[in-house]
Scaffold this active site. Structure first.
Site, PDB file in Angstrom:
ATOM      1  N   ASN D  11      -5.436  -2.625   1.124  1.00 17.58           N
ATOM      2  CA  ASN D  11      -4.952  -3.360  -0.043  1.00 17.58           C
ATOM      3  C   ASN D  11      -4.836  -4.839   0.321  1.00 17.58           C
ATOM      4  O   ASN D  11      -4.007  -5.218   1.140  1.00 17.58           O
ATOM      5  CB  ASN D  11      -3.585  -2.786  -0.449  1.00 17.58           C
ATOM      6  CG  ASN D  11      -2.982  -3.482  -1.656  1.00 17.58           C
ATOM      7  OD1 ASN D  11      -3.580  -4.393  -2.210  1.00 17.58           O
ATOM      8  ND2 ASN D  11      -1.799  -3.044  -2.044  1.00 17.58           N
ATOM      9  N   PHE D  12      -5.668  -5.674  -0.292  1.00 19.73           N
ATOM     10  CA  PHE D  12      -5.683  -7.104   0.045  1.00 19.73           C
ATOM     11  C   PHE D  12      -4.477  -7.846  -0.531  1.00 19.73           C
ATOM     12  O   PHE D  12      -4.220  -8.982  -0.157  1.00 19.73           O
ATOM     13  CB  PHE D  12      -6.968  -7.758  -0.485  1.00 19.73           C
ATOM     14  CG  PHE D  12      -8.225  -7.420   0.273  1.00 19.73           C
ATOM     15  CD1 PHE D  12      -8.375  -6.213   0.948  1.00 19.73           C
ATOM     16  CD2 PHE D  12      -9.299  -8.310   0.302  1.00 19.73           C
ATOM     17  CE1 PHE D  12      -9.558  -5.905   1.637  1.00 19.73           C
ATOM     18  CE2 PHE D  12     -10.475  -8.018   0.985  1.00 19.73           C
ATOM     19  CZ  PHE D  12     -10.601  -6.818   1.646  1.00 19.73           C
ATOM     20  N   LYS D  13      -3.784  -7.228  -1.492  1.00 19.67           N
ATOM     21  CA  LYS D  13      -2.675  -7.895  -2.180  1.00 19.67           C
ATOM     22  C   LYS D  13      -3.083  -9.318  -2.583  1.00 19.67           C
ATOM     23  O   LYS D  13      -4.237  -9.534  -2.981  1.00 19.67           O
ATOM     24  CB  LYS D  13      -1.424  -7.870  -1.290  1.00 19.67           C
ATOM     25  CG  LYS D  13      -0.952  -6.426  -1.019  1.00 19.67           C
ATOM     26  CD  LYS D  13       0.457  -6.357  -0.487  1.00 19.67           C
ATOM     27  CE  LYS D  13       0.892  -4.902  -0.380  1.00 19.67           C
ATOM     28  NZ  LYS D  13       2.272  -4.768   0.091  1.00 19.67           N
ATOM     29  N   HIS D  95       1.061   0.633  -8.233  1.00 20.41           N
ATOM     30  CA  HIS D  95       1.586   0.179  -6.937  1.00 20.41           C
ATOM     31  C   HIS D  95       3.025  -0.302  -7.139  1.00 20.41           C
ATOM     32  O   HIS D  95       3.378  -0.808  -8.204  1.00 20.41           O
ATOM     33  CB  HIS D  95       0.719  -0.956  -6.384  1.00 20.41           C
ATOM     34  CG  HIS D  95       1.055  -1.294  -4.973  1.00 20.41           C
ATOM     35  ND1 HIS D  95       2.103  -2.129  -4.643  1.00 20.41           N
ATOM     36  CD2 HIS D  95       0.535  -0.884  -3.806  1.00 20.41           C
ATOM     37  CE1 HIS D  95       2.184  -2.221  -3.321  1.00 20.41           C
ATOM     38  NE2 HIS D  95       1.238  -1.467  -2.790  1.00 20.41           N
ATOM     39  N   GLU D 143       4.445   5.552  -1.007  1.00 22.96           N
ATOM     40  CA  GLU D 143       4.872   4.352  -0.281  1.00 22.96           C
ATOM     41  C   GLU D 143       6.331   4.040  -0.590  1.00 22.96           C
ATOM     42  O   GLU D 143       6.638   3.560  -1.684  1.00 22.96           O
ATOM     43  CB  GLU D 143       4.071   3.129  -0.730  1.00 22.96           C
ATOM     44  CG  GLU D 143       2.658   3.064  -0.256  1.00 22.96           C
ATOM     45  CD  GLU D 143       2.152   1.625  -0.367  1.00 22.96           C
ATOM     46  OE1 GLU D 143       1.784   1.049   0.656  1.00 22.96           O
ATOM     47  OE2 GLU D 143       2.147   1.096  -1.503  1.00 22.96           O
ATOM     48  N   ILE D 148       7.738  -1.397   2.903  1.00 22.83           N
ATOM     49  CA  ILE D 148       6.509  -2.193   2.752  1.00 22.83           C
ATOM     50  C   ILE D 148       6.660  -3.544   3.451  1.00 22.83           C
ATOM     51  O   ILE D 148       7.642  -4.252   3.252  1.00 22.83           O
ATOM     52  CB  ILE D 148       6.156  -2.384   1.261  1.00 22.83           C
ATOM     53  CG1 ILE D 148       5.717  -1.047   0.657  1.00 22.83           C
ATOM     54  CG2 ILE D 148       5.070  -3.436   1.082  1.00 22.83           C
ATOM     55  CD1 ILE D 148       5.382  -1.091  -0.818  1.00 22.83           C
ATOM     56  N   SER D 205      -0.619  -5.514   4.946  1.00 19.60           N
ATOM     57  CA  SER D 205      -0.374  -6.600   5.899  1.00 19.60           C
ATOM     58  C   SER D 205      -0.753  -6.231   7.327  1.00 19.60           C
ATOM     59  O   SER D 205      -1.203  -7.085   8.085  1.00 19.60           O
ATOM     60  CB  SER D 205       1.081  -7.058   5.833  1.00 19.60           C
ATOM     61  OG  SER D 205       1.951  -5.993   6.145  1.00 19.60           O
TER      62      SER D 205
END
Lengths: 229, 229, 229, 229
Positions: D11-13, D95, D143, D148, D205
């Protein structure tokens, strides 16, 4: 609190016919119909009207919504503890007019369990009803939004969808009650709902806007007994 | 309704110390402090507590929030007409804990004007306060969210921001009152707010969580008179 | 970036006619019309289409929305820096189909200023337009939602409301441009908008769904010159 | 599209390290690690970066979010058709940083089925994971939001919760994959996740901010093979 099925929940919404003094009158009509029929009738008035109805009427009261919050810094939100102290014994959750995030629904169900309130999660179709049932509320109520307020009863217009909802919910959760709602305005719609496998109905305008609220609730209550005849 | 400045709004939020029976007690303390000081003190309790406070206490009551809706199909929403019938004479709008869309704020201000209620729009900085003021509410209340509940008073920690807010609001709107809030827990914070050009304060935990609520409100009320001395 | 008025913003929305390959075609039509007319034409395509249009077309590109966030933990949000790197030079904010909270609008305007992008805040009526103008965006665009997509042009159906919007905005902010939109499908609607005091129009289906997109944009562009004739 | 398990979703966020040109670099690193390990690695970049990554990298791409809409009047929304034409083969849904209503989640799952995309619904605890699973997405990813970005891996900090999630999901849905995420930054965290019964991990991350992105992804990919050794 444990509710006896079948049951009827009367959602007062924010109609003027069910606001303030008129909310009290409607609740008294529901009380009378409940007492005479022996059927569980629950009223879901607006927040401001819960306290007075609880004082003057002996009937289970649900909030129309509570927020997934703890006491504290939450201006303008609905606190479960405040609803409970005012007299609510349960709450609607995720009504199609007050939809919530998945995590909020779960958080509110958890709050109701901690505090001994009854949870009734509304769902707009059989699949979301299954999603709701998987989170173990006390009641799942199926209401197709496109029929709300139309007078076209879900139990007659979409019987196969009601059956499908009951089946999908039952696969996942054998304990929760299943209600249906939307467009219900006649006693025969209530009877149809029960015959399709629900434990009762969630109704609003069909009762709130009726000229003779008491008679309609009474008729609806009697109609829920169809399987016992 | 026309409110006399300076004024103090006590936001009950959803603290247990200001829920149900304890909300009534707090409102009575506010009433006593208002009567003895001659200063306008407004209480903003939770929805469920408006009715009973209105019956037993003679003091202006604001809702903490109302929704931009008309009577009808709005399960779980807050109807202005219901808040008004319960006894509210005004409402907070857009508190930082219950933020609203631009168009919703305008719609709620319009509803309050139609129904004779007082509108108090909260804003998180001088620029949003200007945006709010341009929509002509009765009151704009500036509260920097980062100071809410900290005990660090906006009127002492950020005096230049309060002055800037008053100035930006006044450029656009000469009629609305300007309040400030956040972190106010001492009478001197209230006096500082008034000296900076506001017409009073919006307070919550500083009063709600005080051991002697009456004395604090009384002190705050006296402190608003600083410019008249 | 400084935009030259009058101007036309073409909002691609999420029509299939303005998605992907067809978005590129529409942008090329807009570029051709802009070059030939000498009028500023801005395109606001979907996020996924910004990069390719920026590579192949020499015309200002706006995002349809950005979120009030800084780089970081924001799955599924629209980051200004990403829109800028892809080629956007400005953004729509608070379109009636993507409405935002008051504080979000202010935060996004602040982000655009920090990053050198053009901000265009949409407003649904004259009062919210004033509220928007008070927060000092580069452009305020007035669009009554009830006319969007109808073909009934705001500039002809509600000329007095357009004039009132321009007046309310100008009282508060002499620098921002004022556009209007909704229902604009003919060159004469554009001319009417300019005569009422706007600096141009925000259009969508009138161009996106036209058979000959280039000709319509060209006609609209010429129509904006009406006051210079 | 049918994905082969085990799998890793990156996940590049909205990190700068995974925006624009740097998004392309990260996707190429993921592609290389996927090819060398033979493990399915999916990238979920920002909207604006999907198109270029799809052109230059041969690896499955997910959107981080799509909206429950059909083509049309939806300014500022994310259209499935646009994400698909740009190159996305699936999407994250709900998400914890982009949470959705129950009915929206169901509507998006339905859209992905209609259009042949892979659906991955995120859930914040075992009960919401069950709720998600009941709506039959292709993947459920658990999650816990509190972990996170912490570097404290869910698979080591809360192994019993991961097991409970897998169990609750399996009771309801035997077909969907189950992933877990949050705090995963070491290959051993990935191995632990697989040993607990998941089919892989959702990471952000831990990879995006790594100095050597390729090596970390490669290590993670190898770690998913632990049960085959």
């Amino acid at each position: 609190m444990k509710l006896k099925s079948p049951l009827i929940i009367v959602n007062f919404k924010t109609y003027l016919e069910s606001t303030g003094q008129r909310a009290l009158t409607l609740a008294k009509n529901a009380e009378k119909a409940a007492q005479e029929s022996g059927v569980t009738v629950i009223v879901a008035p607006q927040m401001m009207d819960i306290g007075r109805i609880a004082e003057e009427v002996d009937i289970p009261i649900f909030a129309q919504h509570i927020d997934p919050i703890k006491p504290g810094n939450n201006t303008g939100h609905v606190l479960l503890e405040a609803a409970k102290e005012a007299g609510a014994v349960g709450t609607l959750i995720n009504h199609s007019e007050r939809q919530l995030k998945l995590s909020e629904i779960e958080a509110i169900i958890a709050l109701t369990k901690e505090n001994g309130l009854v949870s009734c999660v509304c769902a707009n179709n059989p699949i979301t009803a299954a999603g709701a049932a998987a989170m173990r509320p006390d009641i799942v109520s199926f209401e197709p939004p496109e029929l709300i307020g139309t007078g076209i009863p879900v139990s007659k217009a979409k019987p196969e969808v009601v059956v499908n909802t009951v089946m999908l919910v039952r696969k996942i959760n054998l304990e929760c009650m299943v209600l249906c709602g939307a467009g219900i305005s006649q006693a025969e719609d209530v009877a149809a709902a029960v015959k399709l496998g629900t434990q009762g109905v969630l109704v609003a305008s069909g009762i709130v806007k009726a000229k003779d609220q008491y008679s309609i609730i009474r008729d609806f209550a009697e109609a829920t007994k169809i399987l016992n005849v």
